[in-house]
Design a protein around this motif. Sequence first.
Motif, PDB file in Angstrom:
ATOM      1  N   ARG A  82      18.665  -1.401 134.636  1.00  0.00           N
ATOM      2  CA  ARG A  82      18.515  -2.985 134.213  1.00  0.00           C
ATOM      3  C   ARG A  82      18.187  -3.618 135.859  1.00  0.00           C
ATOM      4  O   ARG A  82      17.699  -3.954 135.815  1.00  0.00           O
ATOM      5  N   GLY A  83      19.183  -2.462 137.025  1.00  0.00           N
ATOM      6  CA  GLY A  83      18.501  -3.021 138.474  1.00  0.00           C
ATOM      7  C   GLY A  83      19.625  -4.092 138.623  1.00  0.00           C
ATOM      8  O   GLY A  83      20.778  -4.437 137.992  1.00  0.00           O
ATOM      9  N   TRP A  84      19.872  -4.442 139.609  1.00  0.00           N
ATOM     10  CA  TRP A  84      20.591  -4.740 140.378  1.00  0.00           C
ATOM     11  C   TRP A  84      21.306  -6.279 139.946  1.00  0.00           C
ATOM     12  O   TRP A  84      22.260  -6.974 138.741  1.00  0.00           O
ATOM     13  N   ALA A  85      19.799  -7.419 139.019  1.00  0.00           N
ATOM     14  CA  ALA A  85      19.644  -8.410 138.421  1.00  0.00           C
ATOM     15  C   ALA A  85      20.240  -8.590 136.490  1.00  0.00           C
ATOM     16  O   ALA A  85      20.793  -9.216 136.880  1.00  0.00           O
ATOM     17  N   GLY A  86      20.190  -7.541 136.463  1.00  0.00           N
ATOM     18  CA  GLY A  86      20.365  -7.423 134.714  1.00  0.00           C
ATOM     19  C   GLY A  86      22.018  -6.786 134.744  1.00  0.00           C
ATOM     20  O   GLY A  86      22.500  -7.289 133.434  1.00  0.00           O
ATOM     21  N   ARG A  91      27.210  -8.236 134.083  1.00  0.00           N
ATOM     22  CA  ARG A  91      28.712  -8.200 133.930  1.00  0.00           C
ATOM     23  C   ARG A  91      29.464  -9.670 133.823  1.00  0.00           C
ATOM     24  O   ARG A  91      30.555  -9.817 133.122  1.00  0.00           O
ATOM     25  N   ALA A  92      28.729 -10.781 134.749  1.00  0.00           N
ATOM     26  CA  ALA A  92      29.336 -12.018 134.690  1.00  0.00           C
ATOM     27  C   ALA A  92      29.817 -12.302 133.417  1.00  0.00           C
ATOM     28  O   ALA A  92      30.182 -13.392 132.968  1.00  0.00           O
ATOM     29  N   MET A  93      28.389 -12.336 132.487  1.00  0.00           N
ATOM     30  CA  MET A  93      28.252 -13.066 130.632  1.00  0.00           C
ATOM     31  C   MET A  93      29.572 -12.105 130.093  1.00  0.00           C
ATOM     32  O   MET A  93      30.644 -12.746 129.334  1.00  0.00           O
ATOM     33  N   PHE A 155      35.075  -4.397 141.509  1.00  0.00           N
ATOM     34  CA  PHE A 155      34.166  -3.596 141.098  1.00  0.00           C
ATOM     35  C   PHE A 155      32.727  -3.523 142.035  1.00  0.00           C
ATOM     36  O   PHE A 155      32.639  -2.536 142.250  1.00  0.00           O
ATOM     37  N   TYR A 156      32.666  -3.724 139.891  1.00  0.00           N
ATOM     38  CA  TYR A 156      30.698  -4.449 140.661  1.00  0.00           C
ATOM     39  C   TYR A 156      30.587  -5.214 141.119  1.00  0.00           C
ATOM     40  O   TYR A 156      29.335  -4.842 142.378  1.00  0.00           O
ATOM     41  N   ILE A 161      27.579  -4.944 146.924  1.00  0.00           N
ATOM     42  CA  ILE A 161      27.569  -5.027 148.026  1.00  0.00           C
ATOM     43  C   ILE A 161      27.267  -3.951 148.968  1.00  0.00           C
ATOM     44  O   ILE A 161      26.165  -3.644 149.337  1.00  0.00           O
ATOM     45  N   LEU A 162      27.626  -2.943 148.114  1.00  0.00           N
ATOM     46  CA  LEU A 162      27.341  -1.308 149.031  1.00  0.00           C
ATOM     47  C   LEU A 162      25.963  -0.743 148.369  1.00  0.00           C
ATOM     48  O   LEU A 162      25.653  -0.052 149.109  1.00  0.00           O
ATOM     49  N   ARG A 163      25.555  -0.766 147.399  1.00  0.00           N
ATOM     50  CA  ARG A 163      24.523  -1.071 146.966  1.00  0.00           C
ATOM     51  C   ARG A 163      22.683  -1.837 148.080  1.00  0.00           C
ATOM     52  O   ARG A 163      22.178  -0.905 148.443  1.00  0.00           O
ATOM     53  N   ALA A 164      23.531  -3.088 148.059  1.00  0.00           N
ATOM     54  CA  ALA A 164      22.224  -3.497 148.887  1.00  0.00           C
ATOM     55  C   ALA A 164      22.560  -2.964 150.836  1.00  0.00           C
ATOM     56  O   ALA A 164      21.777  -2.915 151.231  1.00  0.00           O
TER      57      ALA A 164
END
Length: 405
Positions: A82-86, A91-93, A155-156, A161-164
Amino acid sequence: MSAFETGQAERLHGLDALRAGALLLGVVLHASLSFFPQQIWIVADDSRSIGAAWLFFAIHLFRMTAFFLIAGLFAHMMLARRGWAGFAKDRAMRIAGPLAAFWFPVMAGIVTALVWNAHANGLVTPGAPPPPPPTYDWTNFPLTHLWFLWVLTLFYAAVLILRAVLSGVDRKGRSGPIADRITGALIGPWTPVVLAAPLALALWLDPKWIAFFAVPTPDAGVIPHASALVGFGLAFGLGFMLDRRRDLLGRIARWSPLFLIVAAISGVAAYVLAGGPNIAPMTAPTGAKALAAAVTALAVYASALAAMGLCLRFLSGRSPVRRYLSDASYWVYIVHLPLVMLAQVWVQDWAGPWALKLAGVSLGVFAVCLVSYELLIRHGFMGRWLNGRRAPWRNKPTPALVPAE
């Protein structure tokens, strides 16, 4: 699709079963607390046994470590799809959202059980003013058993952050193959030992560590303590990397008998070194504490990897029952603790062996949770919110029309 799954066409049935089992075993784990030889829980049943302490220890040793191992693997699956935005939106939902929505009702249920138990045991004097309410801040906020949702959220966030950072530093993607080689070298009969080393150090340095509770659950305060972050973070990180190397899952399955043997031996040793159900913290960093920390850490990861490998070996086939329980497990775990406590208060004075009462409390709570899931959650918007999909009600077949003669 579960709350921890990516939505791929082919589910990892064995890992799905492990995640569901880890959540559902939480009901038995919390139900056993009232039957310990000494009182360490709000409710103390009239029938108690050291067997309840052994049962608790065996479940607690691997349960949440295995859960975070699976959660990390599914997190990478979703992020890749899904990529970082999806990923962040989902996860927020379905992780942060239920924590915010259900914390107050769960806490209200727990308080109700506490008040009932106080009245049942004559701890409340009629006419006496109530005790002052507790004060909470960021250091002692009661996350209850929903702490795992908060830690997952942390963790998410760390993953994003680590991905960015890696995207900015490693634009050619060279870190991926290096990480894959490291993961390949990590997986083998030596895996529990390698993972245990940093956890053992964290436990040894923790002045509040209670050996009987193995990896301490960060259920109070918004900043988890170091030993919990290390213990569960290593499991989450390993799972995250394993999704890049699916071929290594077969290696874990092949080594699962060895992991199980190591887990059994080190688990018994860890229980003995902890002094049984002893809740006194090991404060000083002594040699005895170092030994207990090393053996416990080894048992934690050996048991989690054994559970993972055995589920991959024996539960990887399709099963409608396991699929249903997998979908229901998230809801069951969210609502179970107040129900367990209420049931414990109800049966604490009943005559009968502890094992029978434990089974009654556990099965009764399972029944209430599953019925509520089927009638209130699974087929409506709540099912879509928690599980990522809504299961439609099964429609009755339409009778065939008979032509007129």
